[in-house]
Design a protein around this motif. Sequence first.
Motif, PDB file in Angstrom:
ATOM      1  N   ASN A 292       0.819  -1.212   0.000  1.00  0.00           N
ATOM      2  CA  ASN A 292       0.000   0.000   0.000  1.00  0.00           C
ATOM      3  C   ASN A 292       0.845   1.250   0.000  1.00  0.00           C
ATOM      4  OD1 ASN A 292      -2.176  -1.726   0.118  1.00  0.00           O
ATOM      5  ND2 ASN A 292      -2.454  -1.528   2.333  1.00  0.00           N
ATOM      6  N   CYS A 293       1.967   1.201   0.738  1.00  0.00           N
ATOM      7  CA  CYS A 293       2.863   2.359   0.798  1.00  0.00           C
ATOM      8  C   CYS A 293       3.508   2.623  -0.555  1.00  0.00           C
ATOM      9  CB  CYS A 293       3.916   2.131   1.878  1.00  0.00           C
ATOM     10  SG  CYS A 293       5.261   3.332   1.895  1.00  0.00           S
ATOM     11  N   LEU A 294       4.040   1.563  -1.185  1.00  0.00           N
ATOM     12  CA  LEU A 294       4.743   1.757  -2.452  1.00  0.00           C
ATOM     13  C   LEU A 294       3.794   2.178  -3.574  1.00  0.00           C
ATOM     14  CD1 LEU A 294       7.169  -1.322  -2.391  1.00  0.00           C
ATOM     15  CD2 LEU A 294       7.709   1.063  -1.852  1.00  0.00           C
ATOM     16  N   VAL A 295       2.576   1.634  -3.581  1.00  0.00           N
ATOM     17  CA  VAL A 295       1.641   1.961  -4.651  1.00  0.00           C
ATOM     18  C   VAL A 295       1.031   3.339  -4.452  1.00  0.00           C
ATOM     19  CG1 VAL A 295      -0.532   1.281  -5.752  1.00  0.00           C
ATOM     20  CG2 VAL A 295       1.154  -0.463  -5.145  1.00  0.00           C
ATOM     21  N   ALA A 296       0.602   3.638  -3.241  1.00  0.00           N
ATOM     22  CA  ALA A 296      -0.130   4.872  -2.991  1.00  0.00           C
ATOM     23  C   ALA A 296       0.783   6.083  -2.844  1.00  0.00           C
ATOM     24  CB  ALA A 296      -0.999   4.725  -1.741  1.00  0.00           C
ATOM     25  N   SER A 297       1.958   5.903  -2.245  1.00  0.00           N
ATOM     26  CA  SER A 297       2.804   7.054  -1.902  1.00  0.00           C
ATOM     27  C   SER A 297       4.002   7.230  -2.811  1.00  0.00           C
ATOM     28  CB  SER A 297       3.293   6.934  -0.448  1.00  0.00           C
ATOM     29  OG  SER A 297       2.192   6.848   0.447  1.00  0.00           O
ATOM     30  N   HIS A 298       4.432   6.172  -3.498  1.00  0.00           N
ATOM     31  CA  HIS A 298       5.682   6.277  -4.256  1.00  0.00           C
ATOM     32  C   HIS A 298       5.515   5.907  -5.724  1.00  0.00           C
ATOM     33  CE1 HIS A 298       7.993   7.007  -0.594  1.00  0.00           C
ATOM     34  NE2 HIS A 298       7.229   6.090  -0.029  1.00  0.00           N
ATOM     35  N   GLY A 299       4.290   5.793  -6.198  1.00  0.00           N
ATOM     36  CA  GLY A 299       4.017   5.680  -7.624  1.00  0.00           C
ATOM     37  C   GLY A 299       4.468   4.422  -8.303  1.00  0.00           C
ATOM     38  N   VAL A 300       4.490   3.293  -7.597  1.00  0.00           N
ATOM     39  CA  VAL A 300       4.873   2.029  -8.233  1.00  0.00           C
ATOM     40  C   VAL A 300       3.719   1.540  -9.099  1.00  0.00           C
ATOM     41  CG1 VAL A 300       5.606  -0.343  -7.823  1.00  0.00           C
ATOM     42  CG2 VAL A 300       6.389   1.492  -6.321  1.00  0.00           C
ATOM     43  N   ASN A 301       4.026   1.014 -10.274  1.00  0.00           N
ATOM     44  CA  ASN A 301       3.014   0.496 -11.180  1.00  0.00           C
ATOM     45  C   ASN A 301       2.505  -0.854 -10.677  1.00  0.00           C
ATOM     46  OD1 ASN A 301       1.384  -0.171 -13.330  1.00  0.00           O
ATOM     47  ND2 ASN A 301       3.072  -0.606 -14.743  1.00  0.00           N
ATOM     48  N   PRO A 302       1.241  -0.976 -10.257  1.00  0.00           N
ATOM     49  CA  PRO A 302       0.751  -2.258  -9.717  1.00  0.00           C
ATOM     50  C   PRO A 302       0.546  -3.326 -10.780  1.00  0.00           C
ATOM     51  CG  PRO A 302      -1.030  -0.682  -9.840  1.00  0.00           C
ATOM     52  CD  PRO A 302       0.202   0.058 -10.243  1.00  0.00           C
ATOM     53  N   MET A 303       0.588  -2.971 -12.058  1.00  0.00           N
ATOM     54  CA  MET A 303       0.359  -3.952 -13.118  1.00  0.00           C
ATOM     55  C   MET A 303       1.654  -4.545 -13.651  1.00  0.00           C
ATOM     56  SD  MET A 303      -2.859  -3.829 -13.113  1.00  0.00           S
ATOM     57  CE  MET A 303      -3.151  -4.951 -14.462  1.00  0.00           C
ATOM     58  N   VAL A 304       2.762  -4.328 -12.981  1.00  0.00           N
ATOM     59  CA  VAL A 304       4.038  -4.827 -13.452  1.00  0.00           C
ATOM     60  C   VAL A 304       4.046  -6.353 -13.347  1.00  0.00           C
ATOM     61  CG1 VAL A 304       5.144  -4.633 -11.190  1.00  0.00           C
ATOM     62  CG2 VAL A 304       6.532  -4.560 -13.253  1.00  0.00           C
ATOM     63  N   GLU A 305       4.625  -7.011 -14.327  1.00  0.00           N
ATOM     64  CA  GLU A 305       4.766  -8.469 -14.338  1.00  0.00           C
ATOM     65  C   GLU A 305       6.099  -8.802 -14.983  1.00  0.00           C
ATOM     66  OE1 GLU A 305       4.702  -9.954 -17.441  1.00  0.00           O
ATOM     67  OE2 GLU A 305       4.012  -8.224 -18.597  1.00  0.00           O
ATOM     68  N   GLN A 306       6.638  -9.977 -14.629  1.00  0.00           N
ATOM     69  CA  GLN A 306       7.994 -10.299 -15.054  1.00  0.00           C
ATOM     70  C   GLN A 306       8.143 -11.801 -15.235  1.00  0.00           C
ATOM     71  OE1 GLN A 306      10.999  -9.315 -12.181  1.00  0.00           O
ATOM     72  NE2 GLN A 306      12.674  -9.464 -13.647  1.00  0.00           N
ATOM     73  N   TRP A 307       8.753 -12.183 -16.370  1.00  0.00           N
ATOM     74  CA  TRP A 307       9.126 -13.569 -16.606  1.00  0.00           C
ATOM     75  C   TRP A 307      10.569 -13.779 -16.162  1.00  0.00           C
ATOM     76  CZ3 TRP A 307       6.105 -17.518 -17.720  1.00  0.00           C
ATOM     77  CH2 TRP A 307       4.899 -17.304 -18.376  1.00  0.00           C
ATOM     78  N   PRO A 308      10.922 -14.940 -15.664  1.00  0.00           N
ATOM     79  CA  PRO A 308      12.329 -15.209 -15.339  1.00  0.00           C
ATOM     80  C   PRO A 308      13.195 -15.211 -16.599  1.00  0.00           C
ATOM     81  CG  PRO A 308      10.882 -16.805 -14.270  1.00  0.00           C
ATOM     82  CD  PRO A 308      10.041 -16.044 -15.250  1.00  0.00           C
ATOM     83  N   ARG A 309      14.448 -14.902 -16.425  1.00  0.00           N
ATOM     84  CA  ARG A 309      15.356 -14.849 -17.559  1.00  0.00           C
ATOM     85  C   ARG A 309      15.536 -16.220 -18.196  1.00  0.00           C
ATOM     86  NH1 ARG A 309      21.364 -13.311 -16.166  1.00  0.00           N
ATOM     87  NH2 ARG A 309      21.169 -15.401 -15.261  1.00  0.00           N
ATOM     88  N   GLU A 310      15.363 -17.302 -17.390  1.00  0.00           N
ATOM     89  CA  GLU A 310      15.542 -18.637 -17.943  1.00  0.00           C
ATOM     90  C   GLU A 310      14.526 -18.950 -19.027  1.00  0.00           C
ATOM     91  OE1 GLU A 310      17.409 -18.592 -13.918  1.00  0.00           O
ATOM     92  OE2 GLU A 310      15.561 -17.836 -14.830  1.00  0.00           O
ATOM     93  N   MET A 311      13.367 -18.303 -19.010  1.00  0.00           N
ATOM     94  CA  MET A 311      12.387 -18.566 -20.046  1.00  0.00           C
ATOM     95  C   MET A 311      12.909 -18.132 -21.413  1.00  0.00           C
ATOM     96  SD  MET A 311       8.556 -17.088 -20.661  1.00  0.00           S
ATOM     97  CE  MET A 311       9.212 -15.695 -21.544  1.00  0.00           C
ATOM     98  N   TYR A 312      13.542 -16.993 -21.461  1.00  0.00           N
ATOM     99  CA  TYR A 312      14.073 -16.515 -22.739  1.00  0.00           C
ATOM    100  C   TYR A 312      15.232 -17.396 -23.207  1.00  0.00           C
ATOM    101  CZ  TYR A 312      11.345 -12.485 -21.269  1.00  0.00           C
ATOM    102  OH  TYR A 312      10.325 -11.679 -20.844  1.00  0.00           O
ATOM    103  N   ASP A 313      16.016 -17.913 -22.262  1.00  0.00           N
ATOM    104  CA  ASP A 313      17.086 -18.838 -22.638  1.00  0.00           C
ATOM    105  C   ASP A 313      16.507 -20.135 -23.206  1.00  0.00           C
ATOM    106  OD1 ASP A 313      18.823 -16.929 -21.717  1.00  0.00           O
ATOM    107  OD2 ASP A 313      19.129 -17.883 -19.758  1.00  0.00           O
ATOM    108  N   ALA A 314      15.433 -20.625 -22.584  1.00  0.00           N
ATOM    109  CA  ALA A 314      14.825 -21.871 -23.067  1.00  0.00           C
ATOM    110  C   ALA A 314      14.172 -21.687 -24.428  1.00  0.00           C
ATOM    111  CB  ALA A 314      13.803 -22.373 -22.049  1.00  0.00           C
ATOM    112  N   GLN A 315      13.699 -20.484 -24.736  1.00  0.00           N
ATOM    113  CA  GLN A 315      13.077 -20.239 -26.031  1.00  0.00           C
ATOM    114  C   GLN A 315      14.092 -20.151 -27.158  1.00  0.00           C
ATOM    115  OE1 GLN A 315      10.759 -16.691 -25.333  1.00  0.00           O
ATOM    116  NE2 GLN A 315       8.874 -17.867 -25.016  1.00  0.00           N
ATOM    117  N   HIS A 316      15.292 -19.707 -26.854  1.00  0.00           N
ATOM    118  CA  HIS A 316      16.288 -19.504 -27.905  1.00  0.00           C
ATOM    119  C   HIS A 316      17.307 -20.634 -28.000  1.00  0.00           C
ATOM    120  CE1 HIS A 316      14.722 -15.393 -27.352  1.00  0.00           C
ATOM    121  NE2 HIS A 316      15.091 -15.206 -28.609  1.00  0.00           N
ATOM    122  N   TYR A 317      17.437 -21.440 -26.949  1.00  0.00           N
ATOM    123  CA  TYR A 317      18.428 -22.513 -26.948  1.00  0.00           C
ATOM    124  C   TYR A 317      17.745 -23.819 -26.569  1.00  0.00           C
ATOM    125  CZ  TYR A 317      21.456 -18.425 -26.686  1.00  0.00           C
ATOM    126  OH  TYR A 317      22.048 -17.215 -26.924  1.00  0.00           O
TER     127      TYR A 317
END
Length: 823
Positions: A384-409
């Motif tokens: 609540n503090c980070l979203v309401a007071s410090h402008g963090v984007n609540p819709m952020v999402e992230q894939w692990p880096r290993e996924m991109y490695d598995a897709q290319h190798y």
Amino acid sequence: MQDDEERYADGFAEYGSYFGGPSFDYLSPAQPTSSAIAGASNEHALCSDTDPYKPAYTAPGYKEKDGNLPSTSYPTPQIAPSPLNYRQRAQSRDPATNEFSQLPISPGAQASKAHISQDKAESSQPQPLRFLKRASTAPPTPPMSWGSSASNGDGLSDRIQSIYIASERPRASNPAPEPLRIAHGTFGHVTTTSNTSSTRSSSIISSPMQGLPGSPFQLSQKGFSISTMQSTESEVTEMNPSDAQAEILRRISRRNDASSQTGFSSFKKSFSLKRAATSAKSASGPSQDTLTDVLEEVAAEGSLSLVKAVISMGADPIYRSIGKLKRLKHEALAKATLSGRAKVVDYLLREGATYGETAKRSDYTPMDRAMLAAAYKGHADLINCLVASHGVNPMVEQWPREMYDAQHYWAENQVRLAKTSLLDGLSKWKNVDQGTNTLKLIMQHEKFDPTALISGVFDNKSELQSAEFGHRPWQTTYEYSVLACFVRAGWADAVEEMLSIKGKPKQYEKEDDVLQYQGKVTRYVSPINALTKETWSKRPEDALRILRLLIDRGFDLCLAQRTATDLGVRTAIGRAISADAAQGVELILQAQGGLVREDVFFRRNRREINALPLAAALSFNSLEAARVLLRAGAHPRDPAFDDMNVLQFAAYHSSATNSSMLTEMIGLAPELTYDALSFAINGINKDAVRVLLDNISAAARREQIAALPPIHDMLLHCTPPTKPELKTQYLELIDMVVQWDVGYALQCPQLPAILSAIRKDNYIGMEKLLQLGVVDGSSLVLNSRAQPRGELGMWTMLECCELTDRSSEWLGLLRNFGAPLYH
């Protein structure tokens, strides 16, 4: 079967499992009440004087089927049934039996499943076979099979109208099952581990700096563990400024005393080449390093007053050292974040502290990674503090880096990774009320969108392509929208609020994105298919409410999809059946009544198969769901598995669910009683045999028996058991049948059945019947010739014995009971 659906707590259940005798107190024998039955009673006594192989009744013919299980069919006269006007004997009336021409009312529809075993124990013996007089009419004519009458649609609609969906308790006369009354469940600690040979695992919160500046927020390719054990910021007693400053001075003094004792030690083990601290201690106060160490300590504890006091005494809120060419940042903000100290984090951020600089070509800031770590640790105040007071984007999402490695190798091992996001972590919280409050704050954000894809799973080898492309593995990505994510979590209030923002099905139901020649496929999971078995099991009332909301909005109940928790395509009704969610099945059938006649896909014996919903319910042992399907239009003649119909399947496989459903289904197809009895004996299913014998006894009391089945022939013809426990059950089954036939009305075993028993080496069955006197040994002539059941040509008893592996034992058994060699 059900173990294939349960392994992982976060829903990766089906995927994970893919890889990887009682005494009977019977009534005393009674005298037959008619001359016909009296003549049949003396059958055993007359066997030696008359032709022993000429039966008193004409035995129905047998029909062989291919496969392990022999099928027995008994022809019934095709005439109209007689009226059910009969005299009732009060002392032998069985309240659990049903009349053949009436729709059975479930005896346990208003009781819990715990009472099923108790009822079975109380009535573990069948009612003795007694006749009032010989029936003057034949058994009822078999009803018309499903789909052959034009009135099927009307009958289906009439049954559907009787299905109970309301929340209040039904009346006693209503045959619908009692609504599920289960308390709300909670999602516990969620641990997700990829199915690889490695035993290493990396946690999002395994190290103090993981997920924060200095260590990027990543998931290991070998496995990862996500902690959702929600914790709130503990109340820390704040001090006034003077007391806080005094406490800081005491802590500094203790540190100085400890360092002085270490510095003046009289014995030193080795020399130290470490350069001395460059920040000299001022004459008026402690050193900068000491103040920074105390700041990190009190920041982790969460005392805002102590943090302010140490900063007022000279500690820098950002750096450990001041006045040097290279400034080093301390870990006060990182430690406060990992501990979930929202007040301290807010103060340090306002004082200028940062999580670090954003890496080049990165879409995620260090503060985003800090927020993701807080989401999966359940720190509501910090989010609540980070979203309401410090402008963090609540819709952020992230894939692990290993996924991109598995897709290319090319990856030799299987890689299964999960997408991380604030809302995905929020949906796994145990405290739903606190999570709902945080979600309301996020939903007020300008970037909030319930159709955004914020949760997902990547798997590089769980699905295979068609033979055209060499059965190569797909690189599959399962994407979940915000709405689907909270449908899976069972948060009904949140789902209702999101549907009020965007509630059109076309906004969520998307076709799969297939890149055939790249071997990639992306599956967009619809909210209706996000209701998993875990959701129905842990939060049944919320799942039912969510299902009603989705149906009212027009979501497609017929949509079959493969999700991250399935190993094949599944539908909403299939998932509800697997969880035995009877009310969910009722609600679906009210909206789409035709689904009761459409196949569902599921796993049985580690194979992906499809069958009608009633057969699937019996396979899952879903009793209440099976009752709903039977009332909604399913029929005992519906096909099941292994060339058996539903009634035969319930008779062959032993379970409490099958026994209960057999009692209810036999009234819908009374002409299949003898056929089901043959399958029950072949499966050595004592409970099913008891139920069917009770029905035969009830029909005999109503004078509706034209001819009795050759039960002794069935006992001899079944495959002899090899396991010790099955042998015991088989012998107990023979005892139960013999004691049930109190009037000796059953015909003696015929020579073809005896020869078949010898050919199958059913030694224990033949020995038992000889000991009980059911088979007269003196009437068995060794040179008698007949055609064994299932064999070609004529065989003598002596030839059948010599073809077995223990011919001497068979000949000794027969001669011991007086079998002569010649006529």
